[in-house]
Design a protein around this motif. Structure first.
Motif, PDB file in Angstrom:
ATOM      1  N   ASN A  39      27.670  60.435  10.757  1.00 24.93           N
ATOM      2  CA  ASN A  39      26.471  59.638  10.343  1.00 24.93           C
ATOM      3  C   ASN A  39      25.833  61.024   9.334  1.00 24.93           C
ATOM      4  N   THR A  40      25.269  60.325   8.135  1.00 25.52           N
ATOM      5  CA  THR A  40      24.740  61.299   7.014  1.00 25.52           C
ATOM      6  C   THR A  40      23.191  61.691   7.477  1.00 25.52           C
ATOM      7  N   ILE A  41      22.616  60.980   8.480  1.00 24.00           N
ATOM      8  CA  ILE A  41      21.212  61.308   8.469  1.00 24.00           C
ATOM      9  C   ILE A  41      20.766  62.144   9.594  1.00 24.00           C
ATOM     10  N   VAL A  42      21.965  62.795  10.336  1.00 19.88           N
ATOM     11  CA  VAL A  42      21.754  63.719  11.526  1.00 19.88           C
ATOM     12  C   VAL A  42      22.085  65.045  11.122  1.00 19.88           C
ATOM     13  N   THR A  43      21.320  65.856  11.266  1.00 22.89           N
ATOM     14  CA  THR A  43      21.649  67.290  11.129  1.00 22.89           C
ATOM     15  C   THR A  43      21.180  68.124  12.250  1.00 22.89           C
ATOM     16  N   PRO A  44      21.678  69.534  12.463  1.00 24.78           N
ATOM     17  CA  PRO A  44      21.431  70.255  13.715  1.00 24.78           C
ATOM     18  C   PRO A  44      19.923  70.521  13.817  1.00 24.78           C
ATOM     19  N   CYS A  45      19.142  70.433  13.024  1.00 24.76           N
ATOM     20  CA  CYS A  45      17.852  70.520  13.199  1.00 24.76           C
ATOM     21  C   CYS A  45      17.337  69.318  13.685  1.00 24.76           C
ATOM     22  N   LEU A  46      17.451  68.173  13.534  1.00 26.77           N
ATOM     23  CA  LEU A  46      16.967  66.918  14.098  1.00 26.77           C
ATOM     24  C   LEU A  46      17.440  66.763  15.449  1.00 26.77           C
ATOM     25  N   LEU A  47      18.517  67.413  16.068  1.00 30.56           N
ATOM     26  CA  LEU A  47      18.898  67.653  17.285  1.00 30.56           C
ATOM     27  C   LEU A  47      18.340  68.723  18.006  1.00 30.56           C
ATOM     28  N   GLY A  48      17.550  69.462  17.489  1.00 32.13           N
ATOM     29  CA  GLY A  48      16.673  70.683  18.476  1.00 32.13           C
ATOM     30  C   GLY A  48      17.574  71.836  18.395  1.00 32.13           C
ATOM     31  N   MET A  49      18.482  72.025  17.616  1.00 31.57           N
ATOM     32  CA  MET A  49      19.191  73.300  17.498  1.00 31.57           C
ATOM     33  C   MET A  49      18.195  74.490  17.234  1.00 31.57           C
ATOM     34  N   ASP A  50      17.432  74.251  16.292  1.00 31.18           N
ATOM     35  CA  ASP A  50      16.463  75.476  15.773  1.00 31.18           C
ATOM     36  C   ASP A  50      15.585  75.609  16.966  1.00 31.18           C
ATOM     37  N   ALA A  51      14.987  74.716  17.672  1.00 33.06           N
ATOM     38  CA  ALA A  51      14.002  74.633  18.873  1.00 33.06           C
ATOM     39  C   ALA A  51      14.899  75.485  20.080  1.00 33.06           C
ATOM     40  N   LEU A  52      15.948  75.135  20.121  1.00 30.06           N
ATOM     41  CA  LEU A  52      16.760  75.747  21.174  1.00 30.06           C
ATOM     42  C   LEU A  52      16.884  77.354  20.914  1.00 30.06           C
ATOM     43  N   TYR A  53      17.445  77.574  19.596  1.00 26.24           N
ATOM     44  CA  TYR A  53      17.202  79.076  19.359  1.00 26.24           C
ATOM     45  C   TYR A  53      15.999  79.668  19.365  1.00 26.24           C
ATOM     46  N   THR A  54      14.897  79.069  19.051  1.00 27.16           N
ATOM     47  CA  THR A  54      13.664  79.617  19.090  1.00 27.16           C
ATOM     48  C   THR A  54      13.268  79.826  20.553  1.00 27.16           C
ATOM     49  N   LEU A  55      13.580  78.800  21.478  1.00 31.16           N
ATOM     50  CA  LEU A  55      13.278  79.170  23.014  1.00 31.16           C
ATOM     51  C   LEU A  55      14.461  80.440  23.456  1.00 31.16           C
ATOM     52  N   ILE A  56      15.557  80.461  23.111  1.00 28.92           N
ATOM     53  CA  ILE A  56      16.373  81.696  23.580  1.00 28.92           C
ATOM     54  C   ILE A  56      15.882  82.962  23.281  1.00 28.92           C
ATOM     55  N   HIS A  57      15.459  83.091  21.978  1.00 33.24           N
ATOM     56  CA  HIS A  57      14.937  84.340  21.350  1.00 33.24           C
ATOM     57  C   HIS A  57      13.718  84.527  21.900  1.00 33.24           C
ATOM     58  N   THR A  58      12.716  83.613  22.211  1.00 33.96           N
ATOM     59  CA  THR A  58      11.563  83.731  22.901  1.00 33.96           C
ATOM     60  C   THR A  58      11.927  84.066  24.503  1.00 33.96           C
ATOM     61  N   ALA A  59      12.911  83.637  25.060  1.00 35.09           N
ATOM     62  CA  ALA A  59      12.995  84.115  26.542  1.00 35.09           C
ATOM     63  C   ALA A  59      13.640  85.456  26.546  1.00 35.09           C
ATOM     64  N   VAL A  60      14.319  85.812  25.561  1.00 31.06           N
ATOM     65  CA  VAL A  60      15.168  87.237  25.625  1.00 31.06           C
ATOM     66  C   VAL A  60      14.023  88.110  25.715  1.00 31.06           C
TER      67      VAL A  60
END
Length: 326
Positions: free
Chosen positions: A74-95
């Motif tokens: 599907n051409t309208i889905v990208t990693p940021c729309l599935l929360g990958m950016d938010a997941l990275y932010t959470l992991i970095h904050t948790a560390v």
């Protein structure tokens, strides 16, 4: 695709490469004092790491977005729309929350990058592999769950920052906002090594992207280990997104913009051309946007703000266009 269309796409890619080089030259040379050698060298010292980081981010996000769209089909889905950016932010904050801002895992850029990369790779691969399998790659369910995951990750991250020591939060905040004014130049070499390793390890899977887009049944009939390829490509996408986010912070919608612009410009199934097109579009947008931010707005507004605003509008346009075509 016939030879005429292939040659036309090659000409378009050459034009995009020329525009990219022009944007790079303008960024490096505009408003530089050529008469004073010390000022000239100082300007080059400041701008060179930024330019390299922008090129790396554009390559990582552009290639990851094209591959991810092919995985989802599907051409309208990208990693940021599935929360990958938010997941990275959470992991970095948790560390930072667990280890402390003064620890080696947080204070040393290379160590922090390595820890974030490993945790992001494991978490995202497990979460999204399970998600895609349970929803049978249904894009509506994937988008819905992705939106929920984005809010979920964001809520946990916000909670951690609220109970975090204010001094640690100040040091953390600079790494959570996408900006090319404070590039993490110390991890540039590390990032290049990671990207090169990803491309080398996944070279066979990347060569099969054209076949994977035919669908699971067709790919299996052609002798492709479909599930294994999808898992490995998803891990590669995760690592590329983590590299870009670690260097410059989360840039929502950039992948959506450049991936779809590449598809609309080239109109081909060849992923070698689509990835190059997305990468060139990303480089032009980031370098040109940063040039405008520095020379016109005097660093007041980060380029990520413009990308988010126009990316959101472009996303709505793509949704409405796809709905009318359906």
């Amino acid at each position: 695709m016939n030879q005429a269309a292939y040659r036309a796409n090659v000409r378009k890619l050459v034009l995009m490469a020329v525009l990219t080089l022009l944007a790079m030259l303008l960024y490096m040379l505009v408003n530089v004092n050529f008469g004073n050698e010390k000022l000239f060298l100082y300007a080059m010292k400041i701008r060179t790491p930024k330019l390299i980081a922008m090129l790396i981010a554009a390559f990582a996000i552009g290639s990851a977005s094209i591959v991810f769209q092919s995985i989802i089909n599907n051409t309208i889905v990208t990693p940021c729309l599935l929360g990958m950016d938010a997941l990275y932010t959470l992991i970095h904050t948790a560390v930072v929350f667990v280890a402390g801002a003064g620890s080696v895992l947080a204070a040393n850029p290379n160590a922090a990058f390595a820890v974030d990369l490993v945790l992001m790779g494991m978490a995202a691969t497990v979460i999204y592999s399970y998600l895609f399998k349970k929803t049978n790659h249904n894009v509506l369910y994937v988008l819905l769950i992705g939106t929920v995951l984005t809010s979920f990750f964001g809520s946990i991250q916000t909670t951690l920052t609220r109970v975090m020591d204010p001094n640690e939060y100040d040091s953390l905040l600079a790494t959570l906002v996408a900006s090319f004014n404070s590039i993490n130049a110390e991890i540039i070499l590390f990032a290049l090594v990671v990207i090169a390793a990803v491309l080398f390890v996944l070279r066979k899977e990347l060569a099969l992207l054209d076949v994977l887009t035919l669908g699971k049944a067709q790919a299996i009939n052609l002798g492709v280990d479909y599930d294994r390829c999808i898992r490995r490509l998803l891990l590669g996408v995760t690592l590329l997104i983590a590299v870009a986010t670690a260097m410059v912070g989360p840039i929502s919608f950039l992948g959506l913009i450049i991936a779809n612009l590449s598809r609309q410009l080239l109109k081909t199934y060849r992923h070698s051309q689509l990835i190059l097109g997305a990468v060139f579009f990303g480089m032009v947008i980031l370098v040109g946007g940063q040039l405008i931010v520095e020379q016109v707005y005097s660093y007041v507004i980060p380029v990520s703000v413009f990308i988010t605003v126009f990316g959101g509008i472009y996303f709505l346009y793509l949704l409405l266009t796809e709905r009318r075509q359906a």
